[in-house]
Design a protein around this motif. Structure first.
Motif, PDB file in Angstrom:
ATOM      1  N   UNK A  62       0.992  -1.448   0.104  1.00 60.49           N
ATOM      2  CA  UNK A  62      -0.228   0.001   0.398  1.00 60.49           C
ATOM      3  C   UNK A  62       0.764   0.957   0.224  1.00 60.49           C
ATOM      4  N   UNK A  63       1.472   1.011   0.619  1.00 53.47           N
ATOM      5  CA  UNK A  63       3.327   2.134   0.750  1.00 53.47           C
ATOM      6  C   UNK A  63       3.335   3.057  -0.403  1.00 53.47           C
ATOM      7  N   UNK A  64       3.628   1.491  -1.215  1.00 54.17           N
ATOM      8  CA  UNK A  64       4.560   1.626  -2.336  1.00 54.17           C
ATOM      9  C   UNK A  64       3.865   2.174  -3.843  1.00 54.17           C
ATOM     10  N   UNK A  65       2.283   1.959  -3.560  1.00 57.25           N
ATOM     11  CA  UNK A  65       1.170   2.398  -4.430  1.00 57.25           C
ATOM     12  C   UNK A  65       0.864   3.730  -3.981  1.00 57.25           C
ATOM     13  N   UNK A  66       1.092   4.145  -2.453  1.00 55.74           N
ATOM     14  CA  UNK A  66       0.717   5.603  -2.513  1.00 55.74           C
ATOM     15  C   UNK A  66       1.878   5.969  -2.915  1.00 55.74           C
ATOM     16  N   UNK A  67       2.923   5.739  -2.561  1.00 58.24           N
ATOM     17  CA  UNK A  67       4.113   6.530  -3.327  1.00 58.24           C
ATOM     18  C   UNK A  67       4.544   7.247  -4.518  1.00 58.24           C
ATOM     19  N   UNK A  68       3.784   6.199  -5.750  1.00 59.60           N
ATOM     20  CA  UNK A  68       3.653   5.786  -6.847  1.00 59.60           C
ATOM     21  C   UNK A  68       2.354   6.801  -7.226  1.00 59.60           C
ATOM     22  N   UNK A  69       1.724   6.683  -6.589  1.00 57.09           N
ATOM     23  CA  UNK A  69       0.158   7.680  -6.795  1.00 57.09           C
ATOM     24  C   UNK A  69      -0.983   6.782  -7.395  1.00 57.09           C
ATOM     25  N   UNK A  70      -0.336   4.837  -7.215  1.00 56.44           N
ATOM     26  CA  UNK A  70      -1.435   3.958  -7.608  1.00 56.44           C
ATOM     27  C   UNK A  70      -2.387   3.508  -7.255  1.00 56.44           C
ATOM     28  N   UNK A  71      -3.374   3.413  -7.480  1.00 58.73           N
ATOM     29  CA  UNK A  71      -4.897   2.591  -7.592  1.00 58.73           C
ATOM     30  C   UNK A  71      -4.843   1.686  -7.717  1.00 58.73           C
ATOM     31  N   UNK A  72      -4.527  -0.254  -7.343  1.00 60.53           N
ATOM     32  CA  UNK A  72      -4.601  -1.664  -7.615  1.00 60.53           C
ATOM     33  C   UNK A  72      -5.657  -1.755  -8.219  1.00 60.53           C
ATOM     34  N   UNK A  73      -6.473  -2.827  -8.453  1.00 61.12           N
ATOM     35  CA  UNK A  73      -7.562  -2.922  -9.459  1.00 61.12           C
ATOM     36  C   UNK A  73      -8.073  -3.725  -7.986  1.00 61.12           C
TER      37      UNK A  73
END
Length: 241
Positions: free
Chosen positions: A36-47
């Protein structure tokens, strides 16, 4: 195979090989927080459902999956490195064993060879088990080799669901695969153990029926009464089949 001890009646292992994450150590929440932190860092919302798809997957493959979620495959290496850094920081702060895991390991320790087969980096596995006071109970810790060195000296050890980590762990313990028992919490790991030829105990929340029946026995925790009773029925070392 059935979800009762009857599937293992009259059979006793010559070695037990444990998964680490989610089986011995309660680290799945750490992996989820790190993802979740990596997704936030990269501005990504996973499916939806990404966490379940990523469970038990080698962290390098997980980094590739995360980059695919972002539709930016060139970021795979950067996201993989970030994922591992976040995860290792959390494990160092909060090493927690799964319910019943420490007692189960200690119950088996000295009775037969024990090993760990994990998709995590060796440093992560050994440090978390050391901090939990469990590392000394295991004769071997097997993890995937990062890359084939190309020197031809040894074969690379591929991550689960390939059978390599379980096959290698059983061999190092001196047991034929069909005489070794795997303890796993993920379908990725169960697939790896089955492909290596090991018998399997699944632990944790019971999955849908077609998946649960792939294990010889499925228990919610490692101090489940059925599992304890079966272990207590084992003959002394050297007196089994």
């Amino acid at each position: 195979m059935t979800d009762t001890p009857d599937a293992l009646t009259g059979w006793y292992p010559e070695a037990v090989v444990f998964d680490c994450d989610g089986t011995l150590m309660d680290t799945e929440s750490h992996w989820q927080d790190a993802r979740n932190q990596v997704f936030r860092d990269f501005g990504i919302h996973p499916a939806p459902g990404f966490a379940e798809r990523a469970k038990g997957v080698h962290y390098i493959a997980c980094g590739r999956m995360m980059a695919q979620e972002a539709d930016k495959p060139k970021l795979a290496g950067e996201m993989t490195g970030s994922l591992l850094r976040h995860f290792m920081a959390q494990v160092a702060e909060d090493p927690v064993t799964m319910p019943g895991a420490a007692d189960f390991v200690r119950r088996l320790s000295g009775r037969l060879p024990l090993a760990v087969a994990s998709n995590c980096p060796l440093e992560v596995v050994e440090s978390s088990l050391e901090r939990a006071g469990l590392l000394g109970h295991f004769e071997h810790v097997v993890v995937p080799s990062e890359e084939d060195s190309g020197g031809g000296a040894s074969e690379p050890v591929r991550p689960k669901p390939w059978p390599d980590v379980y096959a290698t762990a059983a061999r190092l313990c001196g047991a034929a695969p069909q005489r070794a028992l795997a303890v796993e919490d993920s379908m990725t790991g169960i697939e790896s153990a089955l492909r290596a030829g090991l018998r399997v105990i699944g632990v944790g929340p019971r999955p849908r029926s077609e998946d649960a029946t792939r294990a010889d026995l499925w228990v919610p925790v490692l101090n489940a009464p059925d599992l304890t009773a079966w272990v207590e029925s084992w003959p002394p070392r050297g007196e089994g089949e």
